[in-house]
Design a protein around this motif. Structure first.
Motif, PDB file in Angstrom:
ATOM      1  N   VAL A 112       0.625  12.202  -9.608  1.00  0.00           N
ATOM      2  CA  VAL A 112      -0.095  13.470  -9.425  1.00  0.00           C
ATOM      3  C   VAL A 112       0.875  14.644  -9.473  1.00  0.00           C
ATOM      4  O   VAL A 112       0.592  15.671 -10.101  1.00  0.00           O
ATOM      5  N   THR A 113       2.029  14.495  -8.839  1.00  0.00           N
ATOM      6  CA  THR A 113       3.033  15.561  -8.868  1.00  0.00           C
ATOM      7  C   THR A 113       3.530  15.809 -10.287  1.00  0.00           C
ATOM      8  O   THR A 113       3.667  16.964 -10.708  1.00  0.00           O
ATOM      9  N   GLY A 114       3.774  14.757 -11.036  1.00  0.00           N
ATOM     10  CA  GLY A 114       4.204  14.913 -12.426  1.00  0.00           C
ATOM     11  C   GLY A 114       3.147  15.578 -13.285  1.00  0.00           C
ATOM     12  O   GLY A 114       3.455  16.455 -14.104  1.00  0.00           O
ATOM     13  N   ALA A 115       1.900  15.182 -13.096  1.00  0.00           N
ATOM     14  CA  ALA A 115       0.807  15.809 -13.854  1.00  0.00           C
ATOM     15  C   ALA A 115       0.674  17.277 -13.480  1.00  0.00           C
ATOM     16  O   ALA A 115       0.447  18.129 -14.341  1.00  0.00           O
ATOM     17  N   TRP A 116       0.828  17.568 -12.193  1.00  0.00           N
ATOM     18  CA  TRP A 116       0.734  18.951 -11.734  1.00  0.00           C
ATOM     19  C   TRP A 116       1.836  19.807 -12.361  1.00  0.00           C
ATOM     20  O   TRP A 116       1.593  20.932 -12.783  1.00  0.00           O
TER      21      TRP A 116
ATOM     22  N   LYS B  70       0.834  -1.210   0.000  1.00  0.00           N
ATOM     23  CA  LYS B  70       0.000   0.000   0.000  1.00  0.00           C
ATOM     24  C   LYS B  70       0.861   1.250   0.000  1.00  0.00           C
ATOM     25  O   LYS B  70       0.540   2.230  -0.676  1.00  0.00           O
ATOM     26  N   ALA B  71       1.950   1.227   0.748  1.00  0.00           N
ATOM     27  CA  ALA B  71       2.836   2.390   0.792  1.00  0.00           C
ATOM     28  C   ALA B  71       3.440   2.660  -0.581  1.00  0.00           C
ATOM     29  O   ALA B  71       3.531   3.814  -1.014  1.00  0.00           O
ATOM     30  N   LEU B  72       3.847   1.623  -1.279  1.00  0.00           N
ATOM     31  CA  LEU B  72       4.396   1.799  -2.622  1.00  0.00           C
ATOM     32  C   LEU B  72       3.342   2.312  -3.597  1.00  0.00           C
ATOM     33  O   LEU B  72       3.638   3.145  -4.470  1.00  0.00           O
ATOM     34  N   MET B  73       2.113   1.840  -3.459  1.00  0.00           N
ATOM     35  CA  MET B  73       1.038   2.314  -4.330  1.00  0.00           C
ATOM     36  C   MET B  73       0.744   3.788  -4.064  1.00  0.00           C
ATOM     37  O   MET B  73       0.563   4.570  -5.009  1.00  0.00           O
ATOM     38  N   VAL B  74       0.714   4.181  -2.805  1.00  0.00           N
ATOM     39  CA  VAL B  74       0.455   5.583  -2.468  1.00  0.00           C
ATOM     40  C   VAL B  74       1.585   6.465  -2.990  1.00  0.00           C
ATOM     41  O   VAL B  74       1.336   7.532  -3.561  1.00  0.00           O
ATOM     42  N   MET B  75       2.825   6.021  -2.808  1.00  0.00           N
ATOM     43  CA  MET B  75       3.953   6.799  -3.315  1.00  0.00           C
ATOM     44  C   MET B  75       3.905   6.919  -4.837  1.00  0.00           C
ATOM     45  O   MET B  75       4.231   7.969  -5.395  1.00  0.00           O
ATOM     46  N   GLY B  76       3.477   5.871  -5.524  1.00  0.00           N
ATOM     47  CA  GLY B  76       3.333   5.922  -6.974  1.00  0.00           C
ATOM     48  C   GLY B  76       2.272   6.921  -7.405  1.00  0.00           C
ATOM     49  O   GLY B  76       2.478   7.697  -8.342  1.00  0.00           O
ATOM     50  N   VAL B  77       1.147   6.914  -6.720  1.00  0.00           N
ATOM     51  CA  VAL B  77       0.068   7.862  -7.037  1.00  0.00           C
ATOM     52  C   VAL B  77       0.538   9.289  -6.783  1.00  0.00           C
ATOM     53  O   VAL B  77       0.271  10.195  -7.579  1.00  0.00           O
TER      54      VAL B  77
END
Length: 68
Positions: free
Chosen positions: A14-18, A3-10
């Protein structure tokens, strides 16, 4: 750990899209109430209203779509 890896990926996505599309949003960072102080060789910018708006939107999204 998964879950931690999935959250970090999201967060990274989001940061890249921003960073890619954030500057193209015309009203973001230029709302009434954002503080801008310009002097001769100094500019201070504090987007307080933009921060509050983003915070409210993210809070509502997390309440609607977040874990129950």
């Amino acid at each position: 750990m998964a879950k931690a890896l999935m959250v970090m990926g999201v967060v990274l996505i989001v940061t890249g899209a921003w960073m890619a599309w954030g500057p193209k949003v015309p009203f973001l960072g230029k709302l009434p109430g954002d503080i801008v102080i310009r002097k001769e060789s100094f500019t201070f910018y504090f987007p307080i209203v933009t921060c509050l708006t983003v915070s409210v939107v993210l809070t509502l999204l997390m309440r609607w779509f977040g874990p129950k």
